[in-house]
Design a protein around this motif. Structure first.
Motif, PDB file in Angstrom:
ATOM      1  N   SER A  99      96.737   4.306  98.880  1.00 21.43           N
ATOM      2  CA  SER A  99      97.480   4.425  97.628  1.00 21.43           C
ATOM      3  C   SER A  99      98.508   5.538  97.798  1.00 21.43           C
ATOM      4  N   PRO A 100      99.789   5.274  97.491  1.00 22.83           N
ATOM      5  CA  PRO A 100     100.808   6.287  97.755  1.00 22.83           C
ATOM      6  C   PRO A 100     100.708   7.494  96.832  1.00 22.83           C
ATOM      7  N   ARG A 101     100.041   7.357  95.688  1.00 23.82           N
ATOM      8  CA  ARG A 101     100.018   8.484  94.741  1.00 23.82           C
ATOM      9  C   ARG A 101      98.618   8.794  94.229  1.00 23.82           C
ATOM     10  N   GLY A 102      97.619   8.646  95.056  1.00 26.10           N
ATOM     11  CA  GLY A 102      96.258   8.960  94.618  1.00 26.10           C
ATOM     12  C   GLY A 102      95.724   7.885  93.688  1.00 26.10           C
ATOM     13  N   PHE A 103      94.565   8.190  93.045  1.00 18.45           N
ATOM     14  CA  PHE A 103      93.935   7.146  92.223  1.00 18.45           C
ATOM     15  C   PHE A 103      94.770   6.810  90.989  1.00 18.45           C
ATOM     16  N   PHE A 104      95.136   7.841  90.195  1.00 20.02           N
ATOM     17  CA  PHE A 104      95.808   7.529  88.929  1.00 20.02           C
ATOM     18  C   PHE A 104      97.176   6.891  89.157  1.00 20.02           C
ATOM     19  N   GLY A 105      97.944   7.461  90.112  1.00 20.37           N
ATOM     20  CA  GLY A 105      99.269   6.895  90.414  1.00 20.37           C
ATOM     21  C   GLY A 105      99.148   5.482  90.949  1.00 20.37           C
ATOM     22  N   GLY A 106      98.136   5.281  91.809  1.00 21.00           N
ATOM     23  CA  GLY A 106      97.944   3.956  92.410  1.00 21.00           C
ATOM     24  C   GLY A 106      97.519   2.942  91.361  1.00 21.00           C
ATOM     25  N   TYR A 107      96.651   3.387  90.438  1.00 18.70           N
ATOM     26  CA  TYR A 107      96.211   2.475  89.367  1.00 18.70           C
ATOM     27  C   TYR A 107      97.392   2.159  88.444  1.00 18.70           C
ATOM     28  N   PHE A 108      98.147   3.195  88.099  1.00 18.82           N
ATOM     29  CA  PHE A 108      99.228   3.018  87.121  1.00 18.82           C
ATOM     30  C   PHE A 108     100.406   2.234  87.712  1.00 18.82           C
ATOM     31  N   PHE A 109     100.895   2.678  88.879  1.00 18.27           N
ATOM     32  CA  PHE A 109     102.092   2.033  89.446  1.00 18.27           C
ATOM     33  C   PHE A 109     101.739   0.914  90.422  1.00 18.27           C
ATOM     34  N   GLY A 110     100.506   0.860  90.868  1.00 14.30           N
ATOM     35  CA  GLY A 110     100.092  -0.189  91.793  1.00 14.30           C
ATOM     36  C   GLY A 110     100.086   0.267  93.237  1.00 14.30           C
ATOM     37  N   VAL A 111      99.443  -0.523  94.064  1.00 12.18           N
ATOM     38  CA  VAL A 111      99.373  -0.220  95.497  1.00 12.18           C
ATOM     39  C   VAL A 111     100.165  -1.279  96.265  1.00 12.18           C
ATOM     40  N   GLU A 112      99.814  -2.545  96.078  1.00 12.20           N
ATOM     41  CA  GLU A 112     100.522  -3.614  96.796  1.00 12.20           C
ATOM     42  C   GLU A 112     101.853  -3.933  96.108  1.00 12.20           C
ATOM     43  N   HIS A 113     102.826  -4.307  96.930  1.00 12.06           N
ATOM     44  CA  HIS A 113     104.127  -4.685  96.360  1.00 12.06           C
ATOM     45  C   HIS A 113     104.132  -6.125  95.872  1.00 12.06           C
ATOM     46  N   SER A 114     103.494  -7.005  96.632  1.00  9.08           N
ATOM     47  CA  SER A 114     103.633  -8.421  96.311  1.00  9.08           C
ATOM     48  C   SER A 114     102.313  -9.151  96.582  1.00  9.08           C
ATOM     49  N   PRO A 115     101.269  -8.848  95.767  1.00 11.78           N
ATOM     50  CA  PRO A 115      99.959  -9.438  96.052  1.00 11.78           C
ATOM     51  C   PRO A 115      99.937 -10.951  95.843  1.00 11.78           C
ATOM     52  N   VAL A 116      99.231 -11.612  96.759  1.00 13.53           N
ATOM     53  CA  VAL A 116      99.109 -13.070  96.674  1.00 13.53           C
ATOM     54  C   VAL A 116      97.628 -13.398  96.611  1.00 13.53           C
ATOM     55  N   TRP A 117      97.233 -14.329  95.747  1.00 11.05           N
ATOM     56  CA  TRP A 117      95.824 -14.718  95.607  1.00 11.05           C
ATOM     57  C   TRP A 117      95.770 -16.238  95.526  1.00 11.05           C
ATOM     58  N   PHE A 118      94.996 -16.854  96.391  1.00  9.23           N
ATOM     59  CA  PHE A 118      94.936 -18.322  96.487  1.00  9.23           C
ATOM     60  C   PHE A 118      96.338 -18.932  96.562  1.00  9.23           C
ATOM     61  N   GLY A 119      97.208 -18.309  97.308  1.00  9.73           N
ATOM     62  CA  GLY A 119      98.550 -18.855  97.531  1.00  9.73           C
ATOM     63  C   GLY A 119      99.518 -18.615  96.379  1.00  9.73           C
ATOM     64  N   VAL A 120      99.064 -17.921  95.314  1.00 12.44           N
ATOM     65  CA  VAL A 120      99.946 -17.688  94.157  1.00 12.44           C
ATOM     66  C   VAL A 120     100.409 -16.232  94.164  1.00 12.44           C
ATOM     67  N   ASN A 121     101.725 -16.030  94.078  1.00 14.20           N
ATOM     68  CA  ASN A 121     102.254 -14.673  94.007  1.00 14.20           C
ATOM     69  C   ASN A 121     101.962 -14.115  92.608  1.00 14.20           C
ATOM     70  N   LEU A 122     101.107 -13.086  92.546  1.00 13.10           N
ATOM     71  CA  LEU A 122     100.603 -12.632  91.247  1.00 13.10           C
ATOM     72  C   LEU A 122     101.673 -11.993  90.370  1.00 13.10           C
TER      73      LEU A 122
END
Ligand code: NDP
Length: 348
Positions: A99-122
């Motif tokens: 996580s680029p900004r620790g737990f709170f930053g990562g939770y708030f701003f996110g970690v992955e840029h473009s997560p995909v789940w079952f082939g769907v870009n979330l």
């Protein structure tokens, strides 16, 4: 319980639809060094959902007014869903990257840029429940008014027309979203998730509540003025976005009947982009004013939506200028000389 079942069933069905319905597959611009693939079936999903909702309404299976009467319960469970989804995405992201900004930053701003789940870009997917829920809430106000009075007010008819066209056109233009800031630059965390699942459907329909109370009738000249404002805003908003999107896909296009002019082939200076640097934002603000002004001036509360959007897009224009200045350097300064105004020609 009922609200949780409706909300999760709705999101699940849209997700399954996104997986299996046919759609054009497009490669987007690189995100964090990788080229994401997007399947564009949002329009089909939107049309099918509205048809199913219409069928349920007319056959008496389910009245859409239920959405309006269960609004508070739906709001609570959707919030819960958004907080949990952000937590799951944080956990999922930190399994493969820090996580680029620790737990709170990562939770708030996110970690992955473009997560995909079952082939769907979330990220792209999340706009679908967001805007389809907004459209359904809006229709539920019309159904509620009709069930109570046996007719719709002129203000309600205009509001329904404007908001339906706005959402419909979003899905028509879904391919253009792949070049937007949120898809290209942001990570996917609570901020975007809560915005998509909670803020947009539950707050952007605020005018509907005031239209339900049907205050004073909308005079015809005011209705004509609102239609003109909506058409003008829409032309600016979609026109500018469309010009940029077409240019990014093919730098040789024509705009307004003339070959495009650019700065070193990188920045467009034809069409709306030669007049102002963020006229797409201005157009969208006009569209939202048209939504809100259908309520007249009976209350300042619906204007919170326009105040929010103006604040959001002003802030976004500053952030975007900073980003472009860092990316293009002297070329951006040259562009600022050419398109001197940001959002309102000769004023700002
Ligand atoms: P833009 O679509 O305006 O994208 C900005 C990017 O476009 C810049 O970072 C730059 O990226 C590129 N760009 C800027 N100037 C030029 C130019 N002259 N020629 C070519 N490329 C240029 O902004 P957003 O992604 O923020 O927003 C997209 C749409 O979404 C807007 O219409 C906005 O109104 C709407 N929106 C709506 C919200 C809502 O809640 N209703 C919230 C947020 C946005 P690069 O050079 O890297 O391609």
């Amino acid at each position: 319980m009922e609200a949780a079942a409706v909300m999760s069933g709705f999101i699940l069905l849209l997700f399954l639809g996104s997986m299996v319905l046919p759609g054009r597959v497009l490669d987007g611009p690189a995100v964090n060094g990788q080229v994401p693939t997007y399947k564009l079936n949002g329009l089909l999903l939107f049309v099918l959902t509205m048809l199913l909702a219409g069928l349920a309404q007319f056959t008496g299976l389910f009245s859409l007014s239920t959405l309006q009467t269960h609004f508070a319960a739906l709001f609570v469970v959707t919030n819960l869903f958004a907080f949990l989804l952000a937590g799951w995405l944080y956990w999922r992201g930190t399994r493969t990257e820090d996580s680029p900004r620790g737990f709170f930053g990562g939770y708030f701003f996110g970690v992955e840029h473009s997560p995909v789940w079952f082939g769907v870009n979330l990220k792209l997917f999340s706009y679908r429940p967001s805007l389809i829920a907004l459209a359904l809430f809006n229709v539920s106000f019309a159904v509620t008014q009709y069930e109570a009075n046996g007719q719709l007010t002129l203000a309600m008819i205009l509001y329904q027309g404007f908001t339906f066209l706005y959402v419909f056109n979003y899905f028509q233009f879904e391919y253009g979203m792949i070049h937007t800031w949120d898809l290209v630059s942001e990570r996917f965390g609570w901020m975007l998730i809560w915005g998509d699942y909670v803020l947009v459907p539950f707050f952007y329909c605020i005018s509907g509540w005031w239209l339900l109370q049907s205050p004073s009738p909308l005079p015809i000249p005011a209705a004509v003025a609102l239609v003109l404002l909506f058409v003008f805003g829409f032309w600016l908003f979609r026109g500018a976005n469309q010009q940029k999107h077409r240019f990014r896909r093919d730098p040789q296009i024509s705009i307004w009947g003339k070959p495009v002019q650019t700065l070193q082939g990188r920045l467009l200076v034809s069409g709306f982009w030669g007049i102002g640097r963020h006229l797409n934002y201005t157009g969208e603000i006009c569209v939202y004013f048209a939504f809100v002004l259908t309520t007249g001036f009976t209350s300042w509360v619906p204007f919170l939506l326009t105040a929010w959007l103006v604040g959001l897009l002003l802030h976004r224009s500053w952030r975007d200028e900073r980003r472009c200045s860092a990316k293009y350097g002297a070329l951006w300064e040259q562009y600022k000389q050419r398109a001197r105004f940001s959002m309102i020609p000769f004023i700002y």
